[in-house]
Design a protein around this motif. Structure first.
Motif, PDB file in Angstrom:
ATOM      1  N   GLY A   1       0.889  -1.305  -0.046  1.00 45.18           N
ATOM      2  CA  GLY A   1       0.006   0.052   0.005  1.00 45.18           C
ATOM      3  C   GLY A   1       0.937   1.295   0.160  1.00 45.18           C
ATOM      4  N   MET A   2       0.120   2.455  -0.360  1.00 44.77           N
ATOM      5  CA  MET A   2       0.944   3.606  -0.412  1.00 44.77           C
ATOM      6  C   MET A   2       1.748   4.067   1.022  1.00 44.77           C
ATOM      7  N   ILE A   3       0.762   4.070   2.048  1.00 44.00           N
ATOM      8  CA  ILE A   3       1.496   4.394   3.183  1.00 44.00           C
ATOM      9  C   ILE A   3       2.682   3.755   3.788  1.00 44.00           C
ATOM     10  N   PRO A   4       2.370   2.488   3.727  1.00 44.22           N
ATOM     11  CA  PRO A   4       3.696   1.625   4.266  1.00 44.22           C
ATOM     12  C   PRO A   4       4.958   1.780   3.244  1.00 44.22           C
ATOM     13  N   THR A   5       4.713   1.866   1.967  1.00 46.30           N
ATOM     14  CA  THR A   5       5.593   2.335   1.027  1.00 46.30           C
ATOM     15  C   THR A   5       6.290   3.705   1.501  1.00 46.30           C
ATOM     16  N   TYR A   6       5.347   4.725   1.609  1.00 50.13           N
ATOM     17  CA  TYR A   6       6.164   5.744   1.951  1.00 50.13           C
ATOM     18  C   TYR A   6       7.001   5.924   3.199  1.00 50.13           C
ATOM     19  N   LEU A   7       6.576   5.199   4.134  1.00 52.62           N
ATOM     20  CA  LEU A   7       7.278   4.922   5.294  1.00 52.62           C
ATOM     21  C   LEU A   7       8.382   4.307   5.071  1.00 52.62           C
ATOM     22  N   LEU A   8       8.512   3.175   4.368  1.00 55.08           N
ATOM     23  CA  LEU A   8       9.738   2.763   3.946  1.00 55.08           C
ATOM     24  C   LEU A   8      10.617   3.666   3.271  1.00 55.08           C
ATOM     25  N   VAL A   9      10.101   4.407   2.226  1.00 55.88           N
ATOM     26  CA  VAL A   9      10.972   5.157   1.573  1.00 55.88           C
ATOM     27  C   VAL A   9      11.540   6.236   2.444  1.00 55.88           C
ATOM     28  N   ARG A  10      10.889   6.750   3.501  1.00 53.66           N
ATOM     29  CA  ARG A  10      11.481   7.844   4.605  1.00 53.66           C
ATOM     30  C   ARG A  10      12.426   7.287   5.236  1.00 53.66           C
ATOM     31  N   ASP A  11      12.129   6.071   5.879  1.00 55.58           N
ATOM     32  CA  ASP A  11      13.119   5.237   6.998  1.00 55.58           C
ATOM     33  C   ASP A  11      14.503   5.037   5.843  1.00 55.58           C
ATOM     34  N   LEU A  12      14.358   4.820   4.674  1.00 51.27           N
ATOM     35  CA  LEU A  12      15.543   4.608   4.075  1.00 51.27           C
ATOM     36  C   LEU A  12      16.262   5.723   3.569  1.00 51.27           C
ATOM     37  N   GLY A  13      15.577   6.943   3.957  1.00 53.42           N
ATOM     38  CA  GLY A  13      16.421   8.214   3.724  1.00 53.42           C
ATOM     39  C   GLY A  13      16.216   8.820   2.296  1.00 53.42           C
ATOM     40  N   MET A  14      15.441   8.235   1.528  1.00 51.28           N
ATOM     41  CA  MET A  14      15.157   8.729   0.101  1.00 51.28           C
ATOM     42  C   MET A  14      14.059   9.696  -0.406  1.00 51.28           C
ATOM     43  N   VAL A  15      13.384  10.111   0.696  1.00 47.75           N
ATOM     44  CA  VAL A  15      12.530  11.277   0.612  1.00 47.75           C
ATOM     45  C   VAL A  15      13.201  12.621   0.133  1.00 47.75           C
ATOM     46  N   ASP A  16      12.634  13.147  -0.942  1.00 45.74           N
ATOM     47  CA  ASP A  16      13.206  14.491  -1.295  1.00 45.74           C
ATOM     48  C   ASP A  16      14.725  14.253  -2.219  1.00 45.74           C
ATOM     49  N   THR A  17      14.787  12.833  -2.574  1.00 49.24           N
ATOM     50  CA  THR A  17      16.185  12.672  -3.302  1.00 49.24           C
ATOM     51  C   THR A  17      15.788  12.051  -4.651  1.00 49.24           C
ATOM     52  N   ILE A  18      16.864  12.026  -5.474  1.00 50.24           N
ATOM     53  CA  ILE A  18      16.549  11.554  -6.852  1.00 50.24           C
ATOM     54  C   ILE A  18      16.353  10.191  -6.783  1.00 50.24           C
ATOM     55  N   TRP A  19      16.789   9.473  -5.661  1.00 50.28           N
ATOM     56  CA  TRP A  19      16.525   7.792  -5.552  1.00 50.28           C
ATOM     57  C   TRP A  19      14.995   7.354  -5.211  1.00 50.28           C
ATOM     58  N   ALA A  20      14.232   8.516  -4.550  1.00 52.07           N
ATOM     59  CA  ALA A  20      12.826   8.199  -4.666  1.00 52.07           C
ATOM     60  C   ALA A  20      12.008   8.074  -5.730  1.00 52.07           C
ATOM     61  N   MET A  21      12.797   8.666  -6.858  1.00 53.83           N
ATOM     62  CA  MET A  21      11.959   8.260  -8.203  1.00 53.83           C
ATOM     63  C   MET A  21      12.543   7.174  -8.928  1.00 53.83           C
ATOM     64  N   VAL A  22      13.564   6.377  -8.758  1.00 57.26           N
ATOM     65  CA  VAL A  22      13.943   5.441  -9.397  1.00 57.26           C
ATOM     66  C   VAL A  22      13.944   4.298  -8.685  1.00 57.26           C
TER      67      VAL A  22
END
Length: 294
Positions: A124-145
């Motif tokens: 789901g979207m919320i767990p995926t967002y939390l995972l991306v956030r915890d990996l430190g990829m929010v507001d980085t180019i890696w969040a797009m790829v």
């Protein structure tokens, strides 16, 4: 050949061509209309004078679009995301699909079943967002790829293609002392140009049109893809940064906005429309072999 058909076949052929012609017209008209609107005077267009070809031809909308900083930033970012993301997609897909295509790969059945589960179920979207956030990829180019690095559907197609490479070729290469990695790079990949081209097109178009990942993961507008700027223009009507003068009348301001929308849509779509004809021959061959044989 048409004369040799019976009456029923002739009627079916005529109906088939008529139906296909209608479908082509329905698909082409919106494209032609948007292209014509981008070259037309917005006032004439809003008055309903535009049907197919440009009315009161002008390049003002394109001039305004190319003068804007956000358009160039979006283009730069989208090109970068597309090339980087597609490269990651292809590498990851090949690394998964090739081992699964080998009959001597132990456990390929359970692994295939495991990855196919993700086609039907996701966190789901919320767990995926939390995972991306915890990996430190929010507001980085890696969040797009990174979050969409692999498409299971594309992996299955690529795996099926690899399975159609004769086993005798691998055995001959093995007798000559070739390693598995060397066989993949020097034999399998050159033979797989059609399916790689198709996957590059699939992944590339996906990255080029992506805006939702940027919408939820990016905060800095300097990292926005072009489609996110386009979304703001088409949906939110946030055009304050897209006009060069604040002293114009409201009516003229709205007219310039309307013309600019169509110009940016054409600018955003043009690269993919140019690339597709060069990959079309690979598209048909790669998808047919990768989907039907096995």
């Amino acid at each position: 050949m048409f004369k040799q058909l019976n009456t029923g076949d002739k009627l079916f052929t005529v109906f088939n061509y008529a139906l296909l012609t209608l479908v082509i017209c329905l698909m082409l008209y919106p494209l032609i209309y948007v292209l014509s609107a981008s070259f037309s005077n917005p006032e004439k267009m809003l008055q309903g004078e535009l049907w197919l070809f440009p009315t009161d031809f002008t390049l003002e909308s394109y001039s305004l679009a190319f003068q804007n900083r956000d358009i160039w930033i979006g283009y730069r970012n989208t090109i970068f995301y597309t090339f980087l993301g597609t490269a990651i997609n292809l590498i990851m897909s090949i690394m998964i699909a090739y081992p699964l295509s080998r009959s001597d790969f132990y456990g390929r059945g359970p692994i295939t079943a495991f990855i196919m589960v993700t086609m039907f179920f996701s966190g789901g979207m919320i767990p995926t967002y939390l995972l991306v956030r915890d990996l430190g990829m929010v507001d980085t180019i890696w969040a797009m790829v990174i979050p969409g690095a692999v498409s299971v559907y594309n992996v299955i197609i690529m795996r099926t293609f690899f399975q159609n490479i004769p086993e005798e070729i691998r055995e001959a290469a093995s007798i000559d002392g070739s390693t598995n990695l060397n066989f993949l790079i020097r034999i399998v990949l050159p033979l797989s140009v059609p399916i790689i081209a198709v996957m590059a097109l699939f992944y590339g178009v996906g990255h080029w049109n992506a805006y939702f990942d940027g919408l939820i993961y990016l905060r800095d507008s300097d990292r926005y893809p072009l489609q996110l700027f386009l979304r703001e223009m088409l949906i939110q009507d946030d055009m304050s940064a897209m006009t060069t003068s604040g002293t114009e009348g409201v009516a003229k301001h709205l007219l310039r906005i309307e013309g600019l929308k169509y110009a940016v849509v054409v600018i955003a779509s043009l690269p993919m429309l140019i690339i597709y004809p060069f990959l079309q021959k690979y598209f048909i061959k790669g998808v047919m072999i990768g989907s039907l044989k096995g």
